[in-house]
Design an enzyme around this catalytic site. Structure first.
Site, short mmCIF file in Angstrom:
data_model
loop_
_atom_site.label_atom_id
_atom_site.label_comp_id
_atom_site.label_asym_id
_atom_site.label_seq_id
_atom_site.Cartn_x
_atom_site.Cartn_y
_atom_site.Cartn_z
N HIS A 56 7.41 -19.76 17.35
CA HIS A 56 6.67 -18.50 17.54
C HIS A 56 5.21 -18.75 17.89
CE1 HIS A 56 9.99 -16.51 14.99
NE2 HIS A 56 10.18 -16.23 16.27
N CYS A 154 -15.52 3.57 -15.99
CA CYS A 154 -15.37 4.95 -16.46
C CYS A 154 -16.73 5.41 -16.98
CB CYS A 154 -14.31 5.05 -17.56
SG CYS A 154 -14.75 4.22 -19.11
N HIS A 219 -16.84 4.05 -31.25
CA HIS A 219 -17.38 3.10 -30.26
C HIS A 219 -16.22 2.69 -29.34
CE1 HIS A 219 -20.79 1.84 -33.26
NE2 HIS A 219 -20.88 3.11 -32.84
N CYS A 312 9.01 -7.43 -8.71
CA CYS A 312 10.47 -7.47 -8.83
C CYS A 312 11.11 -6.17 -8.37
CB CYS A 312 10.89 -7.81 -10.25
SG CYS A 312 10.20 -6.70 -11.51
N HIS A 738 11.28 -5.48 -16.22
CA HIS A 738 11.71 -6.32 -15.10
C HIS A 738 12.94 -5.71 -14.43
CE1 HIS A 738 11.86 -9.95 -12.76
NE2 HIS A 738 13.07 -10.26 -13.17
#
Length: 784
Positions: A56, A154, A219, A312, A738
């Site tokens: 190719h 954030c 906190h 997967c 999975h």
């Protein structure tokens, strides 16, 4: 070495930081730098082309005239087993480089001079070669981008205010402030408290004292000490958002507590690394009943795909699709030259053909020779697997989920692939393989007062059926693991097609009456994919239920679920009246959504953008677009929102949609309807196949008026189907765990069909999949 006049061409410049360099595998097949002929990287555009029998690289030269290429060969270094392992003096995690693992050689090829060993000292050639070899490869560049968009700052990390160190109690950074744990420690960036984290994947211990500190003090922002590196990367967690975040001022915030980034070494795996590692370790019965590992199999159609890190879901879907004859006929063309494309790596047609060739040809289905040199004698040798990085990038490009490195839902990805394949351009003589999945669902409504009926046909390419949950007890005394009574596949279909009662206003007798509603198949497809819904929403979180579903390998008859359409003695309800032809939301579905607490504007928009008939699709749209800035913007007096602004859309986005086979008019219409969001525009086009743009946008008719739309699928009987493949999932959530695929194949030397397990790059024959079939997530049936 031969001199060459073409080395002084003015366009031979090293790759810039933004340019992709394809120096790992060929853009049009899976031959790579690890193969004997190596890979030829074009020194003009940095396309990678194989130098072996398919050549190719030469095809690239013939098409574009780029004369020079850099041939790169890579060989795995031999591991000297007699040498003792290096002694580790302290816990550290360091990245192994290519130089540690491989020997790499290069030489310059000129196609015009027909020389394959050009003098590298010619002109600025050495600078160019160094630039190619040091550039970040395409797959690595895309992987980095995917990881980078995983996490964002954030408001709590951006506006973080730290306490004065002199006014807080000094901390011992060697262990948790509330227990003796010395790993998995999280530093509160506000007050400097050190607390252990929660127990993590991979066995990392934790007593959640960091979370307890947040509960006591509010906190919110903490950093994992063992994840901090000298370049400023680290695990940042916001307990208030309950998400991983980034901290743009991390170096300053750490210095506030006496921690200097210079010289920091990463000593623990990150949360994402542990999740990926755990996903790869899910046990899918890779052993026989007596404990022996299943032997791998090799050959045509038996090539695995390596896991790119939480990919997967992609591998499982690809294996099931390319097992089908329709996908093979469409994309697998042995011996043909790949289609012409200016950028093969970014061409959907090219990449699907590359994937088909890679998984079906059998050329890459062989034991990993590099693993052979260093494996232990008792280990079973599997394939290396193909890395589908170009396809993953292309199919997930600009998508908020599939472009990331997070685990995704395999069913959602399958439908996403269907959209891209359907919207892509199909050459003459080659059919859209998704058409083989298409069929019609019939919705039948009958008024309980006047007995008149209405029929509606909805074209689909999948069905999602509920699995009835019949609880029978618990697996343990603590009552944590619920046991469910097994159900049959027909039980699920019975629930899907069962009659239900709904309240609607009758357009004939004008009364608010009860209606009977029933769904059934009007036609059946050649390939039927079924999603078994074993999830229920608990506090808006999909929770998986382990309900066994019994499915046989033998053919099953679905004829009882096939409708014959309206009966001769039935009286049809007149159509609902509309005001000015504007959009009217499905009253039944709108009422259900409003009853769940969603604002009316959002409900109408969700129904419009999902086809106005699918409750689940509308709810999913609402849940996934809650944060859209224009989600509460009213539709213009219930008229089609695309009418007003279809002329003012971004031409770049229109061009992207054009590449997928969507004409200008439809592209503008879709972008206007979705606020310019290109991914939602693709969804809109796919869910509104019959909507026609205004004639002012497209004065020409979109099709021959004499052609009648053909109802997809078959209405002949018997409707007999046989299970062909399944996708199974292990894990408590569709976004973790999975996925693997089990596919029935005709194996050499076998008289009948055998079940083959595709677990990423591991491909093995299995004797018994009864247990796996019971808990499968997706079922693929073929019409007999």
């Amino acid at each position: 070495m031969a001199p060459c006049l073409h080395t002084s061409a003015p366009d031979l410049l090293p790759p810039s930081a933004s340019q992709a360099v394809y120096r790992e595998d060929c853009t049009q097949c899976f031959d790579s730098i690890d193969d004997e002929p190596g890979l030829n990287v074009c020194l003009s555009c940095f396309n990678g082309g194989c130098a072996g029998p398919r050549d190719h690289a030469r095809l690239h030269f013939e098409r574009f005239g780029h004369p020079l290429a850099l041939n790169i060969k890579r060989r795995h270094k031999n591991i000297q087993r007699e040498e003792p392992p290096q002694k580790i003096s302290k816990l550290a995690i360091t990245a192994e480089t290519d130089e540690d693992r491989y020997d790499t050689s290069t030489q310059v090829v000129c196609y015009i001079c027909n020389e394959d060993n050009i003098d590298k000292s010619s002109g600025e050639l050495q600078v160019l070669i160094d630039g190619v070899m040091s550039a970040t490869t395409f797959s690595k560049k895309e992987e980095i981008k995917a990881w980078e968009q995983e996490f964002v700052p954030c408001e709590h990390t951006i506006s973080l205010v730290q306490l004065d160190p002199k006014k807080v109690e000094s901390q011992d950074f060697s262990h948790c402030s509330m227990c003796d744990l010395k790993q998995n420690l999280w530093l509160c960036l506000i007050c400097g408290n050190l607390g252990c984290g929660r127990s993590q994947f991979g066995g990392t211990g934790g007593n959640s004292h960091g979370l307890s500190h947040f509960d006591a003090t509010s906190h919110a922002v903490a950093v994992k000490l063992g994840s901090i590196t000298a370049d400023g990367s680290a695990d940042i967690y916001c307990y208030r958002c309950n998400e991983e975040r980034t901290d743009p001022s991390l170096a300053t915030h750490l210095a506030h507590w006496g921690i200097n980034l210079a010289g920091r070494e990463k000593t623990e795996k990150s949360l994402m690394e542990m999740q990926v590692e755990q996903n790869l370790k899910w046990d899918f019965a890779m052993t026989t009943e007596d404990g022996h590992e299943l032997n791998p199999i090799f050959g045509e159609g038996l090539t695995g795909l390596s896991n790119l890190g939480n990919s997967c879901y992609l591998s499982s879907v690809v294996q099931c699709l390319f097992d089908l004859p329709e996908f093979q006929r469409r994309y697998h063309h042995p011996g043909e030259q790949p289609p012409f494309s200016d950028m093969p790596a970014a061409d959907f047609e090219t990449q699907l053909r590359k994937l088909a060739d890679g998984t079906l040809s059998g050329r890459y289905s062989r034991p990993d020779k590099n693993a052979l040199a260093c494996r232990e004698s008792h280990e079973v040798l599997h394939q290396r697997g193909l890395a589908p990085s170009m396809f993953k990038h292309l199919v997930g490009r600009d998508h908020p989920e599939f472009s990331t490195m997070r685990q995704q839902d395999a069913f959602e990805f399958l439908l996403h692939v269907f959209k891209h394949v359907t919207l892509s351009k199909h050459p003459a003589g080659l059919d859209n393989p998704v058409d083989s999945f298409k069929f019609c669902i019939e919705q039948r409504l009958q008024c309980a007062k006047c007995n008149k009926v209405r029929y509606r046909l909805d074209e689909q390419d999948n069905i999602s059926i509920p699995v009835p949950a019949r609880r029978i007890g618990f697996a343990d005394d603590a009552g944590h693991n619920i046991l469910f009574e097994p159900v049959t596949f027909f039980d699920c279909l019975d629930v899907f097609t069962a009659e239900e009662i709904v309240d609607l206003r009758c357009s004939s007798c004008k009364s608010q009456e009860r209606f009977s509603k029933r769904s059934s198949f009007r036609t059946m497809p050649a390939q039927l994919v079924i999603n078994a819904r074993r999830f229920e929403l608990i506090n808006w979180v999909p929770t998986k239920l382990d309900i066994p579903v019994e499915v046989n390998d033998e053919p099953i008859d679905l004829t009882p679920y096939l409708s014959t359409g309206p009966k001769l003695d039935e009286e049809i309800l007149p159509d609902d009246e509309t005001s000015g032809g504007g959009f009217e939301a499905n009253a039944e579905l709108l009422g259900q959504l409003l009853g769940m607490g969603f604002p009316e504007v959002r409900c109408e928009k969700a129904l419009y953008l999902t086809g106005n008939f699918d409750m689940e699709a509308a709810m999913n749209w609402l849940l996934s677009h809650m944060d859209d800035p224009d989600v509460d913007k009213p539709m213009d007096q219930k008229q089609h929102p695309e009418k007003a602004s279809s002329h003012t859309q971004d031409p770049v986005k229109i061009a992207q949609l054009n590449e997928m086979g969507i004409d200008d008019s439809r592209a503008r219409q879709a972008l206007a309807a979705t606020g310019g969001d290109i991914n939602r525009a693709i969804d809109w086009v796919f869910s509104h196949p019959d909507d026609i743009a205004d004639s002012i946008d497209d004065p020409q008719p979109s099709s021959n008026p004499g052609e009648q739309a053909r109802t997809p699928g078959f209405d002949t009987t018997p409707a007999t189907y046989q299970l062909r493949s399944i996708i199974c999932h292990k894990g408590s959530s569709i976004h973790a765990g999975h996925y693997v695929a089990f596919v029935r194949k005709q194996l050499p030397g076998k008289s009948g069909l055998s079940w083959v397990l595709f677990n990423d790059e591991k491909v093995v024959e299995v004797d018994d999949v009864q247990e796996m079939k019971k808990f499968a997530y997706l079922y693929f049936f073929s019409r007999v």
